[in-house]
Design an enzyme around this catalytic site. Structure first.
Site, mmCIF file in Angstrom:
data_model
loop_
_atom_site.group_PDB
_atom_site.id
_atom_site.type_symbol
_atom_site.label_atom_id
_atom_site.label_comp_id
_atom_site.label_asym_id
_atom_site.label_seq_id
_atom_site.Cartn_x
_atom_site.Cartn_y
_atom_site.Cartn_z
ATOM 1 N N SER A 22 14.017 -35.782 56.605
ATOM 2 C CA SER A 22 14.547 -36.414 57.751
ATOM 3 C C SER A 22 15.881 -35.964 57.906
ATOM 4 O O SER A 22 16.576 -35.622 57.952
ATOM 5 C CB SER A 22 15.197 -37.217 56.935
ATOM 6 O OG SER A 22 15.768 -38.362 57.584
ATOM 7 N N ILE A 25 19.034 -36.708 58.257
ATOM 8 C CA ILE A 25 19.989 -36.567 56.728
ATOM 9 C C ILE A 25 20.649 -35.128 56.777
ATOM 10 O O ILE A 25 19.527 -34.135 56.617
ATOM 11 C CB ILE A 25 19.654 -36.886 55.644
ATOM 12 C CG1 ILE A 25 19.265 -38.381 55.037
ATOM 13 C CG2 ILE A 25 20.175 -35.982 54.273
ATOM 14 C CD1 ILE A 25 17.649 -38.526 54.549
ATOM 15 N N GLU A 32 26.071 -20.988 51.549
ATOM 16 C CA GLU A 32 25.612 -19.702 52.652
ATOM 17 C C GLU A 32 25.753 -18.363 52.192
ATOM 18 O O GLU A 32 25.459 -17.504 52.280
ATOM 19 C CB GLU A 32 26.518 -19.766 53.696
ATOM 20 C CG GLU A 32 26.630 -21.324 54.905
ATOM 21 C CD GLU A 32 27.085 -21.207 56.011
ATOM 22 O OE1 GLU A 32 28.892 -20.711 55.430
ATOM 23 O OE2 GLU A 32 26.630 -21.286 56.278
ATOM 24 N N ALA A 33 26.420 -18.011 50.978
ATOM 25 C CA ALA A 33 26.170 -17.225 50.192
ATOM 26 C C ALA A 33 25.456 -16.933 49.320
ATOM 27 O O ALA A 33 25.087 -18.166 48.691
ATOM 28 C CB ALA A 33 27.611 -16.496 49.943
ATOM 29 N N LYS A 61 25.149 -8.316 51.778
ATOM 30 C CA LYS A 61 27.343 -9.131 50.692
ATOM 31 C C LYS A 61 26.893 -8.426 49.699
ATOM 32 O O LYS A 61 24.918 -7.936 48.504
ATOM 33 C CB LYS A 61 26.488 -10.753 50.410
ATOM 34 C CG LYS A 61 27.862 -10.721 49.050
ATOM 35 C CD LYS A 61 27.721 -12.665 48.795
ATOM 36 C CE LYS A 61 28.141 -12.626 47.755
ATOM 37 N NZ LYS A 61 27.674 -13.712 47.173
ATOM 38 N N LEU A 316 20.557 -30.526 44.210
ATOM 39 C CA LEU A 316 21.279 -31.361 44.504
ATOM 40 C C LEU A 316 20.271 -31.978 43.328
ATOM 41 O O LEU A 316 21.724 -32.478 42.876
ATOM 42 C CB LEU A 316 22.072 -31.749 45.601
ATOM 43 C CG LEU A 316 23.148 -29.971 46.618
ATOM 44 C CD1 LEU A 316 23.422 -30.578 47.710
ATOM 45 C CD2 LEU A 316 23.605 -28.952 45.878
ATOM 46 N N GLU A 325 30.129 -18.813 42.585
ATOM 47 C CA GLU A 325 29.805 -17.289 43.038
ATOM 48 C C GLU A 325 28.228 -17.922 43.285
ATOM 49 O O GLU A 325 26.943 -16.636 43.195
ATOM 50 C CB GLU A 325 29.448 -17.510 40.979
ATOM 51 C CG GLU A 325 30.619 -16.536 40.346
ATOM 52 C CD GLU A 325 31.086 -15.248 40.252
ATOM 53 O OE1 GLU A 325 30.121 -14.337 40.707
ATOM 54 O OE2 GLU A 325 32.067 -14.257 39.677
#
Lengths: 489, 386
Positions: A22, A25, A32-33, A61, A316, A325
């Site tokens: 959706s 949402i 982002e790392a 990175k 999540l 980290e």
């Protein structure tokens, strides 16, 4: 990521993959790392690195800089790579400890090419000989996760994934087996499937709201429960590392991308108000804010079962550990990899789910221990939050790890777990947790010989950095973009 | 407890485990630690439970002791091993060759055996794994070459171990060790003074009293150093084993042949100067095994399978068969010993407070044994799963 991973692996099979998303949402916007493992994920998908970096506005990175963690004023970098090189099969840090205990003081960081390169703002891709100084490191990316999601959505759809816009509002289960049979969307559309992968975020629409799987709350160890995130313009040169600065009631991240810098303050609301946290974040930005601050709420922990019946929770919905980290995306990858390896048939043998849950539990446990280490390996007691950690009873697994390190610089090794010994060395030594002794085998070498050898490693590391180009210049050339293109102007 | 720097280690041994341990420590100990080897007056009978094949890791293990491969094959009757031919195994009398080799290729990130399983569903004859393994093919033809280096050479995927006689390796290590600075005492233990789990002193049959900071017990299950409060836990199986040597003039093959029988199993291991025969049976079937074992055995023993949960307790570490006895169906027994000694080298105690070292040693010891036990169990349960 899950749809992309599955569509790549199962592209020639008679498996239909539907992606229910959706646009209403939003994504959380943290994560982002990343860790170096993402390169292998992208490579498996066949995503070209330069295209990926262009499209997600990514930077390279080399590690994470931690400021004010061991004590106020301290800083160290957790690099993606080894320190020095093993001598006679023994980890380098034992030799460094011997030198240190014999009065030869030097930074462990000076034996690490990725740290020295990061500190100089330099970057180049590792060469083919991974044993050579200047090539013996890993790297990851700092990127715009929203753009990455779009790239993966396109990737998935091009490989047959059917995307449906909508939000699940209801679901049905088989009365006998309890397996989920359908989900119903807001518009009344019903979607049937054999296997459901719940990537619905903290809500856990299927894994929790429907199946009531339960959540293991780790707040007693990782009590930070809120974050505020904001993007700002980048000031200064393009940096090949993320920064995590310890604050009075949490910590603040800074993630430099090509076109902006991501910032956020992760905090424990018991010791700081939302307004104060936002104020502290906004007042420490390095450039003008370009978005409004966004508030996030979470509870650290993980689902009791990440695979329950025919529902697998990835992301999540499976659990949350603060992004200190850069493990959020990595844990997603681990979930996808394990699911592909253990991909079920419609009989849903419990052994598949059991093995999946065993592996993911270990992954979460070990990340939790590593994150907690940052809070407890410290001399800080200047605020209530830091004092909370001083009195904490640690998980036994972490307690044993710290004791083994303190006693003799020994690192407990496990079969599963993303962070390898050099990462533990980085944080423990970086936060001034110094062992009383070291591996006794290193005493076989004459001290003068050891000094000569280690000096040579240090010299080679600095020389390799001297020959490394500036990160911004390398990046611009690599993605075939003029340096002006990576400015925010 | 006041911590004091570790200065003395005593290894008590009567066979391969103690000697290998002493040889390992001689190579890794710093100068300030004094090492004593106390050799019992009677050799271990259970050394035959170390089996007759060793894994590819043995090459590096011995090299770290300054024993090169030429040393090994010129100074003992060791031969190269590509694996074991199991025959007449289990109720279905299955036969297969299990070899040393690098992992089979992944296709599209998926293990090779999944493809074999798929092929089995369409054409059973295509599901046999052996034709895909170079080492199996070489083993069955009794040919051997050192695996060459190079990406595109099929032979590179072959790995090899060794076929050996424990007594021959014991003699080699003993000779090697006598050329070092180690204190060597030939004596038995008269008595041991303990304080809780700490060994305070050891009185020897020659009248000497030793007070080592750290004690390593390689004397097996009957050792006087054993802490009687520690249980030896296992499956409750006691096995009998017997060996004999059949002399021959030609160097043998590169594959041990292990045959399942009603009473247990018999393994013929080709060595340079003949064939080493090992028969293992249940303790109830020893008489039958004895009848079927020709020529008459030169060594016999019985041993209960199992292990200590905490082989390192206090200042005493138990190694070898006192710590765990494993059925020598595979190279596991000697692999486990090598891993125990490598682990010890990493964890040489710094001082007399060795709780951390003991805990970590025991954790890894148990993980290794559990892993090996699972693999060994598979030899006895697969039929039931089919």
């Amino acid at each position: 990521m899950t749809a992309a991973g599955l569509s790549n692996k199962f592209k020639d099979l008679d498996i239909a993959i539907q992606l229910v998303e959706s646009d209403a949402i939003g994504t959380v916007g943290v994560g982002e790392a990343t860790l170096p493992h993402i390169r292998f994920f992208n490579k498996t998908l066949g995503i070209d690195e330069q295209d990926f970096m262009r499209e997600t506005r990514a930077t390279f990175k080399l590690g994470i800089e931690f400021c004010d963690w061991g004590k106020l004023g301290d800083r160290y970098i957790h690099p993606f790579g080894d320190y020095g090189e093993p001598i006679d099969g023994i980890d380098f840090h034992h030799f460094w400890l011997r030198l240190l205990q014999n009065g030869h003081k030097s930074r462990l960081d000076d034996y690490s090419y990725p740290i020295l390169a990061a500190e100089s703002g330099k970057f180049q891709l590792p060469g083919p000989n991974s044993l050579e100084i200047g090539s013996n490191f890993g790297y990851a990316y700092q990127f715009d996760s929203g753009l990455y999601a779009k790239l993966l959505r396109r990737y998935s759809e091009s490989r047959g994934v059917i995307r449906t816009e909508g939000k699940a509002v209801n679901a049905t289960q088989n009365a006998e087996t309890g397996l989920v049979e359908t989900i119903e969307l807001e518009d009344g559309k019903v979607i049937e499937a054999d296997l459901f992968i719940d990537c619905s975020g903290f809500r856990g629409v299927l894994i929790e709201q429907l199946l009531k799987t339960g959540y293991e709350d780790w707040s007693q160890w990782l009590p930070c429960n809120r974050a505020v995130a904001v993007q700002c313009e980048t000031a200064g040169p393009s940096l090949p590392y993320t920064r995590a600065t310890a604050r009075d009631a949490g910590w603040q991240w800074r993630i430099p991308l090509q076109h902006r810098t991501g910032n956020g303050y992760v905090y424990w609301n018991k010791y700081i108000s939302d307004d104060e946290a936002t104020h502290q974040l906004m007042s420490t930005l390095e450039g003008p804010a370009i978005t409004e601050p966004k508030q996030l709420f979470f509870k650290t922990g993980k689902r009791r079962k990440l695979w329950n019946k025919n529902v697998v929770a990835i992301g999540l919905s499976g659990g949350f550990l603060e992004p200190l980290e850069s493990t959020s995306i990595h844990l997603i990858q681990e979930g996808i990899t394990a699911l592909i390896e253990l991909f079920p048939d419609t009989s849903f043998q419990p052994t598949d789910a059991d093995e999946y849950n065993r592996r993911m539990d270990l992954n979460f446990d070990r990340v939790r221990d590593f994150l907690l280490l940052h809070y407890v390996a410290t001399q800080r007691d200047d605020t209530q939050m830091w004092r909370y950690f001083r009195d904490m009873t640690l998980p036994e697994s972490l307690q044993e790890k710290i004791e083994a390190w303190n006693s003799r610089g020994y690192l407990l090794r496990y079969e599963q777990g993303v962070f390898l010994p050099p990462s533990w060395v980085a944080v423990m030594a970086g936060q001034n947790l110094m062992p009383k002794s070291y591996d006794l085998r290193v005493d076989q070498m004459e001290l003068s010989e050891l000094k000569t050898k280690t000096d040579a490693i240090k010299r080679d590391s600095f020389a390799a950095v001297d020959n490394t180009p500036d990160h911004g210049a390398f990046l611009a050339k690599y993605i075939d973009m003029h340096p002006a293109g990576i400015s925010t102007q | 407890m006041t911590q004091s720097r570790l200065r003395t280690i005593a290894v008590f041994g009567n066979g391969l485990a103690g000697l290998l341990c002493a040889a390992k420590l001689v190579k890794v100990l710093p100068m300030h630690i004094e090492l004593t080897y106390v050799e019992a007056t009677t050799d271990s009978a259970t050394d035959i439970f170390f089996g007759t094949t060793a894994s590819p890791s043995t090459y590096d293990f011995f090299l770290a002791l300054d024993i090169t491969e030429p040393d090994l094959v010129q100074r003992t009757n060791t031969t190269f091993s590509l694996g074991t031919r199991y025959q007449d195994w289990g109720p279905e009398a299955r036969s297969w060759t299990q070899s040393f080799h690098r992992p089979l290729p992944l296709f599209n990130g998926v293990d090779f055996h999944h493809y074999l399983t798929r092929m089995k569903q369409s054409a059973a004859e295509l599901s046999d794994i052996e034709p895909y393994i170079m080492a199996v093919q070489a083993a069955e033809k009794s040919v051997f070459a050192h695996p060459p280096e190079g990406k595109n050479i099929p032979l590179k995927d072959v790995e090899y171990g060794y076929q050996f006689q424990p007594v021959a390796w014991r003699d080699l290590i003993s000779t090697q060790l006598r050329d070092t600075s180690i204190n060597w005492i030939k004596a038995d233990i008269e008595s041991v003074v303990r304080e809780n789990d700490t060994v305070r002193s050891v009185k020897l049959s020659n009248g000497q009293n030793l007070n080592p900071d750290f004690v390593i017990d390689g004397l097996g299950a009957d050792s006087k150093l054993r802490d009687k409060t520690q249980k030896f836990e296992g499956p409750g199986r006691t096995l009998g084993a017997m060996t004999s040597f059949i002399e021959g003039k030609q160097p043998g093959g590169v594959c041990r042949v292990l045959t399942g029988t009603d009473y247990g199993w018999q393994a013929d291991t080709p060595l340079q100067n003949g064939m080493h025969r090992l028969t293992v049976s249940t303790v109830e079937s020893v008489d039958e095994a004895l009848n079927r074992h020709t020529p008459s055995p030169d060594t016999r023993c019985e041993a209960e399978l199992g292990r200590l949960k905490n082989p390192w307790a206090g200042n005493c570490l138990t190694i070898g068969h006192g710590a765990g006895i494993f059925e020598p169906l595979t190279p596991a027994p000697i692999m486990l010993l090598q891993r125990d000694l490598d682990r010890l080298a990493e964890l040489i105690p710094v001082n007399n407070e060795m709780t951390v070292e003991a805990r970590e040693y025991n954790r890894r010891f148990n993980a290794d044994y559990e892993h090996a036990e699972l693999f060994a169990d598979a030899f006895f349960v697969t039929t039931a799963l089919m």
